[in-house]
Design a protein around this motif. Structure first.
Motif, PDB file in Angstrom:
ATOM      1  N   GLY A   1       7.672  11.521   4.205  1.00  0.00           N
ATOM      2  CA  GLY A   1       7.419  11.663   5.638  1.00  0.00           C
ATOM      3  C   GLY A   1       6.235  10.893   6.199  1.00  0.00           C
ATOM      4  O   GLY A   1       5.980  10.931   7.405  1.00  0.00           O
ATOM      5  N   SER A   2       5.480  10.190   5.349  1.00  0.00           N
ATOM      6  CA  SER A   2       4.310   9.450   5.843  1.00  0.00           C
ATOM      7  C   SER A   2       4.713   8.154   6.554  1.00  0.00           C
ATOM      8  O   SER A   2       3.959   7.641   7.384  1.00  0.00           O
ATOM      9  CB  SER A   2       3.369   9.108   4.681  1.00  0.00           C
ATOM     10  OG  SER A   2       2.937  10.268   4.020  1.00  0.00           O
ATOM     11  N   TYR A   3       5.862   7.629   6.205  1.00  0.00           N
ATOM     12  CA  TYR A   3       6.323   6.350   6.756  1.00  0.00           C
ATOM     13  C   TYR A   3       7.791   6.439   7.165  1.00  0.00           C
ATOM     14  O   TYR A   3       8.567   7.190   6.561  1.00  0.00           O
ATOM     15  CB  TYR A   3       6.206   5.220   5.708  1.00  0.00           C
ATOM     16  CG  TYR A   3       4.824   4.995   5.166  1.00  0.00           C
ATOM     17  CD1 TYR A   3       3.945   4.103   5.774  1.00  0.00           C
ATOM     18  CD2 TYR A   3       4.396   5.668   4.014  1.00  0.00           C
ATOM     19  CE1 TYR A   3       2.674   3.887   5.264  1.00  0.00           C
ATOM     20  CE2 TYR A   3       3.120   5.465   3.494  1.00  0.00           C
ATOM     21  CZ  TYR A   3       2.264   4.576   4.127  1.00  0.00           C
ATOM     22  OH  TYR A   3       1.006   4.367   3.623  1.00  0.00           O
TER      23      TYR A   3
ATOM     24  N   ASP B   1       0.839  -1.208   0.000  1.00  0.00           N
ATOM     25  CA  ASP B   1       0.000   0.000   0.000  1.00  0.00           C
ATOM     26  C   ASP B   1       0.868   1.248   0.000  1.00  0.00           C
ATOM     27  O   ASP B   1       0.605   2.207  -0.734  1.00  0.00           O
ATOM     28  CB  ASP B   1      -0.918   0.014   1.227  1.00  0.00           C
ATOM     29  CG  ASP B   1      -1.982  -1.068   1.171  1.00  0.00           C
ATOM     30  OD1 ASP B   1      -2.125  -1.714   0.110  1.00  0.00           O
ATOM     31  OD2 ASP B   1      -2.665  -1.277   2.194  1.00  0.00           O
ATOM     32  N   ALA B   2       1.914   1.230   0.833  1.00  0.00           N
ATOM     33  CA  ALA B   2       2.810   2.390   0.907  1.00  0.00           C
ATOM     34  C   ALA B   2       3.527   2.610  -0.417  1.00  0.00           C
ATOM     35  O   ALA B   2       3.659   3.753  -0.888  1.00  0.00           O
ATOM     36  CB  ALA B   2       3.830   2.183   2.035  1.00  0.00           C
TER      37      ALA B   2
ATOM     38  N   PHE C   1       6.433  -2.152  11.717  1.00  0.00           N
ATOM     39  CA  PHE C   1       6.087  -2.554  10.358  1.00  0.00           C
ATOM     40  C   PHE C   1       4.649  -3.056  10.269  1.00  0.00           C
ATOM     41  O   PHE C   1       3.887  -2.621   9.394  1.00  0.00           O
ATOM     42  CB  PHE C   1       7.055  -3.619   9.844  1.00  0.00           C
ATOM     43  CG  PHE C   1       6.768  -4.014   8.421  1.00  0.00           C
ATOM     44  CD1 PHE C   1       7.056  -3.153   7.378  1.00  0.00           C
ATOM     45  CD2 PHE C   1       6.181  -5.236   8.123  1.00  0.00           C
ATOM     46  CE1 PHE C   1       6.771  -3.490   6.056  1.00  0.00           C
ATOM     47  CE2 PHE C   1       5.892  -5.597   6.813  1.00  0.00           C
ATOM     48  CZ  PHE C   1       6.191  -4.716   5.778  1.00  0.00           C
ATOM     49  N   THR C   2       4.260  -3.964  11.154  1.00  0.00           N
ATOM     50  CA  THR C   2       2.920  -4.554  11.033  1.00  0.00           C
ATOM     51  C   THR C   2       1.811  -3.550  11.347  1.00  0.00           C
ATOM     52  O   THR C   2       0.684  -3.705  10.885  1.00  0.00           O
ATOM     53  CB  THR C   2       2.768  -5.788  11.947  1.00  0.00           C
ATOM     54  OG1 THR C   2       3.058  -5.426  13.298  1.00  0.00           O
ATOM     55  CG2 THR C   2       3.704  -6.903  11.510  1.00  0.00           C
TER      56      THR C   2
ATOM     57  N   ALA D   1       7.677   1.445   5.923  1.00  0.00           N
ATOM     58  CA  ALA D   1       7.388   0.952   4.575  1.00  0.00           C
ATOM     59  C   ALA D   1       8.147  -0.322   4.230  1.00  0.00           C
ATOM     60  O   ALA D   1       7.661  -1.139   3.449  1.00  0.00           O
ATOM     61  CB  ALA D   1       7.708   2.035   3.549  1.00  0.00           C
ATOM     62  N   ILE D   2       9.347  -0.489   4.789  1.00  0.00           N
ATOM     63  CA  ILE D   2      10.212  -1.627   4.449  1.00  0.00           C
ATOM     64  C   ILE D   2      10.727  -2.274   5.725  1.00  0.00           C
ATOM     65  O   ILE D   2      11.003  -1.582   6.722  1.00  0.00           O
ATOM     66  CB  ILE D   2      11.406  -1.169   3.577  1.00  0.00           C
ATOM     67  CG1 ILE D   2      10.926  -0.581   2.246  1.00  0.00           C
ATOM     68  CG2 ILE D   2      12.374  -2.324   3.309  1.00  0.00           C
ATOM     69  CD1 ILE D   2      12.030   0.072   1.418  1.00  0.00           C
TER      70      ILE D   2
END
Length: 420
Positions: free
Chosen positions: A172-174, A145-146, A251-252, A257-258
Protein backbone atom coordinates in the motif's frame (compact mmCIF):
# COMPACT_ATOMS: atom_id res chain seq x y z
CA UNK A 1 46.94 55.59 -57.18
CA UNK A 2 43.31 56.43 -56.62
CA UNK A 3 42.25 54.08 -59.45
CA UNK A 4 44.36 51.26 -57.99
CA UNK A 5 42.77 51.66 -54.60
CA UNK A 6 39.29 51.66 -56.10
CA UNK A 7 40.12 48.55 -58.08
CA UNK A 8 41.42 46.85 -54.94
CA UNK A 9 38.30 47.74 -52.99
CA UNK A 10 36.14 46.47 -55.81
CA UNK A 11 38.03 43.18 -55.95
CA UNK A 12 37.78 42.80 -52.17
CA UNK A 13 34.05 43.47 -52.30
CA UNK A 14 33.54 40.92 -55.04
CA UNK A 15 35.55 38.32 -53.14
CA UNK A 16 33.61 38.99 -49.94
CA UNK A 17 30.36 38.68 -51.86
CA UNK A 18 31.43 35.37 -53.36
CA UNK A 19 32.42 34.03 -49.95
CA UNK A 20 29.13 35.22 -48.45
CA UNK A 21 27.18 33.63 -51.25
CA UNK A 22 28.73 30.27 -50.48
CA UNK A 23 27.36 30.19 -46.94
CA UNK A 24 24.17 28.14 -46.77
CA UNK A 25 21.62 27.92 -43.97
CA UNK A 26 19.72 24.64 -43.68
CA UNK A 27 16.46 24.37 -41.75
CA UNK A 28 15.37 21.12 -40.09
CA UNK A 29 11.66 20.34 -39.63
CA UNK A 30 10.93 18.08 -36.64
CA UNK A 31 8.22 17.06 -34.18
CA UNK A 32 10.77 16.63 -31.36
CA UNK A 33 10.38 20.08 -29.83
CA UNK A 34 11.80 18.78 -26.53
CA UNK A 35 15.15 18.28 -28.28
CA UNK A 36 15.71 21.89 -29.29
CA UNK A 37 18.39 22.66 -26.70
CA UNK A 38 20.33 19.47 -27.46
CA UNK A 39 20.41 20.23 -31.18
CA UNK A 40 21.48 23.81 -30.52
CA UNK A 41 24.14 22.98 -27.94
CA UNK A 42 25.58 19.62 -29.03
CA UNK A 43 24.54 18.30 -32.42
CA UNK A 44 24.58 21.37 -34.66
CA UNK A 45 27.88 22.80 -33.28
CA UNK A 46 29.60 19.45 -33.95
CA UNK A 47 28.45 19.51 -37.58
CA UNK A 48 29.22 23.19 -38.18
CA UNK A 49 32.72 22.81 -36.73
CA UNK A 50 33.66 20.37 -39.49
CA UNK A 51 31.54 21.92 -42.27
CA UNK A 52 32.39 25.62 -42.58
CA UNK A 53 29.99 27.51 -44.77
CA UNK A 54 26.92 25.49 -43.75
CA UNK A 55 24.73 26.74 -40.92
CA UNK A 56 21.90 24.66 -39.49
CA UNK A 57 18.68 25.79 -37.79
CA UNK A 58 16.53 23.28 -35.90
CA UNK A 59 12.90 24.48 -36.17
CA UNK A 60 10.53 22.00 -34.47
CA UNK A 61 6.72 21.95 -34.38
CA UNK A 62 4.59 20.53 -31.55
CA UNK A 63 4.27 16.72 -32.04
CA UNK A 64 0.48 16.70 -32.45
CA UNK A 65 0.65 19.46 -35.07
CA UNK A 66 3.69 18.24 -37.01
CA UNK A 67 2.11 16.12 -39.74
CA UNK A 68 -0.53 18.70 -40.68
CA UNK A 69 1.88 21.65 -40.43
CA UNK A 70 4.56 19.88 -42.45
CA UNK A 71 2.15 18.89 -45.21
CA UNK A 72 0.90 22.47 -45.45
CA UNK A 73 4.45 23.82 -45.69
CA UNK A 74 5.44 21.25 -48.30
CA UNK A 75 2.37 22.05 -50.41
CA UNK A 76 3.12 25.77 -50.10
CA UNK A 77 6.83 25.33 -50.90
CA UNK A 78 7.89 26.81 -47.56
CA UNK A 79 9.14 23.69 -45.75
CA UNK A 80 12.70 23.37 -44.47
CA UNK A 81 15.54 21.67 -46.34
CA UNK A 82 15.65 18.64 -44.03
CA UNK A 83 12.57 16.72 -42.94
CA UNK A 84 12.54 14.62 -39.78
CA UNK A 85 10.80 11.37 -40.74
CA UNK A 86 8.32 9.35 -38.75
CA UNK A 87 8.48 5.61 -39.50
CA UNK A 88 6.64 3.83 -42.29
CA UNK A 89 3.48 5.18 -43.86
CA UNK A 90 3.60 8.83 -42.78
CA UNK A 91 6.97 9.26 -44.50
CA UNK A 92 6.22 6.85 -47.35
CA UNK A 93 3.25 9.01 -48.33
CA UNK A 94 5.54 12.07 -48.43
CA UNK A 95 7.96 10.22 -50.70
CA UNK A 96 5.17 9.02 -52.98
CA UNK A 97 3.88 12.60 -53.22
CA UNK A 98 7.33 13.71 -54.40
CA UNK A 99 8.20 15.62 -51.22
CA UNK A 100 11.16 13.46 -50.13
CA UNK A 101 14.20 12.74 -52.30
CA UNK A 102 15.52 9.22 -52.92
CA UNK A 103 18.66 8.79 -50.78
CA UNK A 104 19.50 5.21 -51.79
CA UNK A 105 22.89 6.29 -53.18
CA UNK A 106 23.82 8.55 -50.25
CA UNK A 107 27.32 7.74 -48.93
CA UNK A 108 26.93 6.17 -45.48
CA UNK A 109 23.69 4.30 -46.18
CA UNK A 110 25.73 1.11 -46.09
CA UNK A 111 26.11 1.72 -42.32
CA UNK A 112 22.49 0.66 -41.74
CA UNK A 113 20.95 -2.81 -41.85
CA UNK A 114 17.95 -3.66 -44.00
CA UNK A 115 15.79 -3.77 -40.86
CA UNK A 116 16.99 -0.30 -39.82
CA UNK A 117 16.18 1.11 -43.26
CA UNK A 118 12.86 -0.72 -43.68
CA UNK A 119 10.84 1.99 -41.91
CA UNK A 120 11.90 4.50 -44.56
CA UNK A 121 11.79 2.47 -47.75
CA UNK A 122 9.25 1.69 -50.42
CA UNK A 123 7.44 -1.61 -49.86
CA UNK A 124 9.69 -3.35 -52.38
CA UNK A 125 12.85 -1.87 -50.82
CA UNK A 126 13.93 -0.25 -54.09
CA UNK A 127 14.20 3.28 -52.66
CA UNK A 128 15.35 4.57 -49.26
CA UNK A 129 14.22 8.14 -48.57
CA UNK A 130 15.39 8.96 -45.02
CA UNK A 131 18.61 8.32 -43.08
CA UNK A 132 17.80 6.21 -39.98
CA UNK A 133 18.66 7.97 -36.72
CA UNK A 134 17.32 6.01 -33.78
CA UNK A 135 14.97 3.44 -32.34
CA UNK A 136 13.21 3.31 -28.98
CA UNK A 137 12.92 0.20 -26.83
CA UNK A 138 9.98 -0.81 -24.66
CA UNK A 139 10.11 -2.30 -21.19
CA UNK A 140 9.40 -1.31 -17.59
CA UNK A 141 11.22 1.34 -15.54
CA UNK A 142 11.09 0.84 -11.79
CA UNK A 143 11.87 2.75 -8.60
CA UNK A 144 14.90 0.98 -7.12
CA UNK A 145 14.25 2.49 -3.67
CA UNK A 146 10.73 1.06 -3.64
CA UNK A 147 11.93 -2.37 -4.76
CA UNK A 148 14.65 -2.41 -2.10
CA UNK A 149 12.23 -1.26 0.58
CA UNK A 150 9.81 -4.08 -0.28
CA UNK A 151 12.48 -6.72 -0.91
CA UNK A 152 11.58 -7.10 -4.58
CA UNK A 153 13.67 -8.17 -7.54
CA UNK A 154 12.86 -7.44 -11.20
CA UNK A 155 10.56 -10.17 -12.58
CA UNK A 156 11.60 -12.38 -15.50
CA UNK A 157 8.29 -14.22 -16.09
CA UNK A 158 4.65 -13.11 -16.08
CA UNK A 159 3.96 -15.08 -12.88
CA UNK A 160 6.82 -13.24 -11.18
CA UNK A 161 5.51 -9.96 -12.62
CA UNK A 162 2.10 -10.39 -10.98
CA UNK A 163 3.70 -11.57 -7.75
CA UNK A 164 5.67 -8.29 -7.65
CA UNK A 165 2.55 -6.24 -8.44
CA UNK A 166 0.55 -8.07 -5.77
CA UNK A 167 3.26 -7.45 -3.17
CA UNK A 168 3.30 -3.71 -3.95
CA UNK A 169 -0.50 -3.55 -3.88
CA UNK A 170 -0.65 -5.42 -0.57
CA UNK A 171 1.92 -3.11 1.05
CA UNK A 172 0.00 0.00 0.00
CA UNK A 173 2.94 2.44 0.08
CA UNK A 174 3.03 2.78 -3.71
CA UNK A 175 0.71 2.49 -6.67
CA UNK A 176 2.00 -0.68 -8.35
CA UNK A 177 2.06 0.75 -11.92
CA UNK A 178 1.68 4.27 -13.27
CA UNK A 179 -0.39 4.14 -16.45
CA UNK A 180 -3.74 5.64 -17.35
CA UNK A 181 -6.22 5.02 -20.14
CA UNK A 182 -7.51 8.55 -20.78
CA UNK A 183 -5.20 9.16 -23.74
CA UNK A 184 -5.53 5.56 -24.98
CA UNK A 185 -2.30 5.46 -27.03
CA UNK A 186 -0.12 4.51 -24.07
CA UNK A 187 -2.38 1.54 -23.24
CA UNK A 188 -1.43 0.15 -26.65
CA UNK A 189 2.12 1.45 -26.97
CA UNK A 190 3.35 0.73 -23.43
CA UNK A 191 0.88 -2.08 -22.85
CA UNK A 192 -0.06 -4.25 -25.84
CA UNK A 193 3.00 -3.48 -28.00
CA UNK A 194 5.32 -3.79 -24.99
CA UNK A 195 4.38 -7.28 -23.83
CA UNK A 196 2.88 -8.57 -27.10
CA UNK A 197 6.04 -9.55 -29.02
CA UNK A 198 6.72 -12.29 -26.44
CA UNK A 199 3.42 -13.89 -27.51
CA UNK A 200 3.44 -13.40 -31.29
CA UNK A 201 7.20 -14.03 -31.46
CA UNK A 202 8.28 -10.67 -32.77
CA UNK A 203 9.01 -10.45 -36.48
CA UNK A 204 7.71 -13.98 -37.11
CA UNK A 205 4.21 -13.04 -35.98
CA UNK A 206 4.26 -9.52 -37.36
CA UNK A 207 5.14 -10.73 -40.84
CA UNK A 208 2.57 -13.53 -40.62
CA UNK A 209 -0.08 -10.94 -39.78
CA UNK A 210 0.88 -8.83 -42.82
CA UNK A 211 0.84 -11.92 -45.04
CA UNK A 212 -2.57 -12.99 -43.74
CA UNK A 213 -1.14 -16.24 -42.37
CA UNK A 214 -2.25 -15.18 -38.88
CA UNK A 215 -5.30 -13.24 -37.79
CA UNK A 216 -5.80 -10.97 -34.80
CA UNK A 217 -8.19 -13.52 -33.31
CA UNK A 218 -5.42 -16.15 -33.20
CA UNK A 219 -4.06 -16.96 -29.75
CA UNK A 220 -0.72 -15.09 -30.06
CA UNK A 221 -2.64 -11.84 -30.65
CA UNK A 222 -5.42 -12.35 -28.09
CA UNK A 223 -3.07 -13.48 -25.30
CA UNK A 224 -1.54 -10.00 -24.69
CA UNK A 225 -5.07 -8.59 -24.29
CA UNK A 226 -5.74 -11.27 -21.66
CA UNK A 227 -2.75 -9.94 -19.74
CA UNK A 228 -3.86 -6.32 -20.08
CA UNK A 229 -7.26 -7.32 -18.68
CA UNK A 230 -5.46 -8.06 -15.38
CA UNK A 231 -3.75 -4.67 -15.16
CA UNK A 232 -6.61 -2.43 -14.01
CA UNK A 233 -6.39 -3.23 -10.32
CA UNK A 234 -2.70 -2.31 -10.26
CA UNK A 235 -3.01 1.14 -11.84
CA UNK A 236 -4.44 3.06 -8.87
CA UNK A 237 -7.73 4.83 -8.24
CA UNK A 238 -9.02 6.92 -11.12
CA UNK A 239 -6.64 5.52 -13.73
CA UNK A 240 -9.47 5.76 -16.28
CA UNK A 241 -9.19 9.57 -16.19
CA UNK A 242 -5.40 9.61 -15.84
CA UNK A 243 -3.50 11.26 -18.71
CA UNK A 244 -0.01 10.47 -19.97
CA UNK A 245 1.56 13.46 -18.12
CA UNK A 246 -0.31 12.40 -14.97
CA UNK A 247 1.34 8.98 -15.17
CA UNK A 248 4.78 10.49 -15.72
CA UNK A 249 4.30 12.70 -12.66
CA UNK A 250 3.04 9.86 -10.46
CA UNK A 251 6.19 7.91 -11.19
CA UNK A 252 8.78 10.70 -10.99
CA UNK A 253 7.25 11.99 -7.74
CA UNK A 254 7.84 8.54 -6.23
CA UNK A 255 4.18 7.60 -5.83
CA UNK A 256 4.27 4.61 -8.20
CA UNK A 257 6.79 1.75 -8.17
CA UNK A 258 6.72 0.69 -11.84
CA UNK A 259 6.21 2.57 -15.09
CA UNK A 260 5.41 0.69 -18.34
CA UNK A 261 7.78 2.58 -20.54
CA UNK A 262 9.35 3.57 -23.75
CA UNK A 263 13.04 4.39 -23.50
CA UNK A 264 12.31 7.96 -24.64
CA UNK A 265 11.32 8.69 -21.02
CA UNK A 266 14.90 8.36 -19.77
CA UNK A 267 16.07 11.97 -20.21
CA UNK A 268 12.97 13.45 -18.61
CA UNK A 269 12.89 10.96 -15.76
CA UNK A 270 16.60 11.53 -15.04
CA UNK A 271 15.86 15.24 -14.66
CA UNK A 272 12.71 14.86 -12.56
CA UNK A 273 13.11 11.79 -10.33
CA UNK A 274 15.21 12.03 -7.17
CA UNK A 275 15.49 8.25 -6.75
CA UNK A 276 17.59 5.66 -8.56
CA UNK A 277 15.85 3.85 -11.40
CA UNK A 278 16.27 0.46 -12.99
CA UNK A 279 14.59 -1.26 -15.92
CA UNK A 280 13.50 -4.78 -16.86
CA UNK A 281 12.38 -6.16 -20.23
CA UNK A 282 8.82 -7.40 -20.78
CA UNK A 283 8.54 -10.63 -18.77
CA UNK A 284 8.26 -13.83 -20.82
CA UNK A 285 5.11 -15.97 -20.53
CA UNK A 286 6.98 -18.86 -18.90
CA UNK A 287 10.48 -19.68 -17.67
CA UNK A 288 12.77 -20.74 -20.50
CA UNK A 289 10.81 -18.92 -23.23
CA UNK A 290 12.80 -16.84 -25.69
CA UNK A 291 12.38 -13.12 -25.17
CA UNK A 292 11.34 -10.49 -27.70
CA UNK A 293 11.52 -6.71 -27.37
CA UNK A 294 9.88 -3.88 -29.24
CA UNK A 295 12.99 -2.10 -30.59
CA UNK A 296 11.00 0.29 -32.71
CA UNK A 297 12.49 2.26 -35.58
CA UNK A 298 11.38 5.70 -34.48
CA UNK A 299 13.11 8.61 -36.18
CA UNK A 300 15.06 9.40 -39.34
CA UNK A 301 15.82 12.44 -41.47
CA UNK A 302 15.31 13.08 -45.15
CA UNK A 303 15.82 15.68 -47.87
CA UNK A 304 13.02 17.96 -49.01
CA UNK A 305 12.94 17.22 -52.75
CA UNK A 306 12.24 20.93 -53.39
CA UNK A 307 15.13 22.22 -51.26
CA UNK A 308 17.19 24.92 -53.02
CA UNK A 309 20.15 23.79 -50.87
CA UNK A 310 20.15 20.12 -51.80
CA UNK A 311 23.93 19.79 -52.08
CA UNK A 312 24.55 21.18 -48.59
CA UNK A 313 21.63 19.18 -47.21
CA UNK A 314 23.10 15.97 -48.61
CA UNK A 315 26.39 16.78 -46.88
CA UNK A 316 24.48 17.08 -43.60
CA UNK A 317 22.75 13.75 -44.22
CA UNK A 318 26.08 12.09 -45.03
CA UNK A 319 27.26 13.27 -41.60
CA UNK A 320 24.11 11.91 -39.94
CA UNK A 321 25.05 8.50 -41.41
CA UNK A 322 28.46 8.53 -39.65
CA UNK A 323 29.48 6.85 -36.36
CA UNK A 324 30.37 10.37 -35.09
CA UNK A 325 26.75 11.49 -35.28
CA UNK A 326 25.54 8.18 -33.79
CA UNK A 327 27.78 8.66 -30.75
CA UNK A 328 26.71 12.28 -30.19
CA UNK A 329 22.99 11.65 -30.72
CA UNK A 330 22.69 8.51 -28.60
CA UNK A 331 24.43 10.17 -25.65
CA UNK A 332 22.74 13.56 -26.06
CA UNK A 333 19.37 11.78 -26.05
CA UNK A 334 19.66 8.71 -23.81
CA UNK A 335 16.88 6.31 -24.70
CA UNK A 336 17.12 6.96 -28.43
CA UNK A 337 19.35 4.16 -29.64
CA UNK A 338 21.49 4.44 -32.73
CA UNK A 339 20.52 2.39 -35.76
CA UNK A 340 24.03 2.75 -37.18
CA UNK A 341 25.91 -0.55 -37.34
CA UNK A 342 28.91 1.04 -35.59
CA UNK A 343 28.95 0.29 -31.85
CA UNK A 344 28.03 3.22 -29.61
CA UNK A 345 29.27 3.59 -26.07
CA UNK A 346 26.51 4.92 -23.82
CA UNK A 347 27.23 6.89 -20.66
CA UNK A 348 23.73 6.67 -19.16
CA UNK A 349 23.27 3.49 -17.07
CA UNK A 350 19.50 3.27 -17.61
CA UNK A 351 19.90 3.65 -21.38
CA UNK A 352 22.66 1.02 -21.29
CA UNK A 353 20.31 -1.36 -19.46
CA UNK A 354 17.63 -0.98 -22.16
CA UNK A 355 20.04 -1.43 -25.06
CA UNK A 356 21.68 -4.48 -23.42
CA UNK A 357 18.45 -6.41 -24.06
CA UNK A 358 19.35 -6.48 -27.76
CA UNK A 359 22.07 -8.98 -26.84
CA UNK A 360 19.69 -11.51 -25.28
CA UNK A 361 16.28 -10.85 -26.90
CA UNK A 362 14.98 -10.75 -30.47
CA UNK A 363 14.13 -7.26 -31.74
CA UNK A 364 10.92 -6.39 -33.54
CA UNK A 365 8.89 -3.29 -34.35
CA UNK A 366 5.31 -2.35 -33.44
CA UNK A 367 2.92 -4.69 -35.20
CA UNK A 368 0.57 -2.03 -36.57
CA UNK A 369 3.06 0.35 -38.19
CA UNK A 370 3.92 -1.25 -41.52
CA UNK A 371 1.15 -1.56 -44.13
CA UNK A 372 -1.62 -2.56 -41.69
CA UNK A 373 -2.73 0.98 -40.78
CA UNK A 374 -3.18 2.34 -44.30
CA UNK A 375 -6.91 1.75 -44.48
CA UNK A 376 -10.06 2.66 -42.58
CA UNK A 377 -10.53 1.71 -39.83
CA UNK A 378 -6.90 2.42 -38.93
CA UNK A 379 -5.48 -0.56 -37.06
CA UNK A 380 -3.03 1.55 -35.03
CA UNK A 381 -5.64 3.90 -33.55
CA UNK A 382 -8.16 1.07 -33.18
CA UNK A 383 -5.56 -0.83 -31.14
CA UNK A 384 -5.28 2.20 -28.84
CA UNK A 385 -9.02 2.04 -28.12
CA UNK A 386 -9.07 -1.75 -27.79
CA UNK A 387 -6.17 -1.79 -25.32
CA UNK A 388 -7.74 0.90 -23.14
CA UNK A 389 -11.14 -0.83 -23.28
CA UNK A 390 -9.69 -4.19 -22.26
CA UNK A 391 -7.86 -2.68 -19.29
CA UNK A 392 -11.06 -0.94 -18.17
CA UNK A 393 -13.14 -4.09 -18.71
CA UNK A 394 -15.34 -2.42 -21.33
CA UNK A 395 -14.43 -5.11 -23.88
CA UNK A 396 -13.25 -8.65 -23.32
CA UNK A 397 -9.92 -9.65 -24.90
CA UNK A 398 -11.82 -11.80 -27.40
CA UNK A 399 -14.27 -9.02 -28.31
CA UNK A 400 -11.44 -6.53 -28.81
CA UNK A 401 -9.48 -8.94 -31.00
CA UNK A 402 -12.57 -9.77 -33.08
CA UNK A 403 -13.38 -6.09 -33.61
CA UNK A 404 -9.80 -5.35 -34.70
CA UNK A 405 -9.73 -8.30 -37.09
CA UNK A 406 -13.05 -7.42 -38.69
CA UNK A 407 -11.89 -3.83 -39.14
CA UNK A 408 -8.68 -4.99 -40.83
CA UNK A 409 -10.52 -7.59 -42.92
CA UNK A 410 -12.91 -4.92 -44.19
CA UNK A 411 -10.19 -3.30 -46.34
CA UNK A 412 -7.00 -5.40 -46.36
CA UNK A 413 -7.12 -8.19 -49.01
CA UNK A 414 -4.85 -10.75 -47.25
CA UNK A 415 -7.40 -10.75 -44.39
CA UNK A 416 -10.58 -11.00 -46.48
CA UNK A 417 -10.74 -14.68 -45.52
CA UNK A 418 -11.37 -13.64 -41.88
CA UNK A 419 -14.47 -11.60 -42.73
CA UNK A 420 -17.73 -12.53 -41.07
Amino acid sequence: MKLGLTGGLLASTLLAGAAGAQEVTLTIESWRNDDLQLWQEKIIPAFEASHPGIKVVFAPTAPTEYNAALNSKLDAGSAGDLITCRPFDASLSLYEAGHLADLSDLPGMENFSDVAKSAWQTDDGSATFCVPMASVIHGFIYNKDAFEELGLTPPATMDEFYAVLDRILEDGSYIPMAMGTADQWEAATMGYQNIGPNYWKGEEGRRALIAGDQGLTDEPWVAPFRELAKWGKYLGDGYEAQTYPDSQNLFTLGRAAIYPAGSWEISGFNAQADFEMGAFPPPVPAAGDECYISDHTDIAIGLNAASPNAEAARRFLEWVATPEFAQIYANALPGFFSLNSAPVELSDPLAQEFVSWREKCHSTIRSTYQILSRGTPNLETETWTASANVIKGVETPEEAAERLEQGLASWYPPHFKYRK
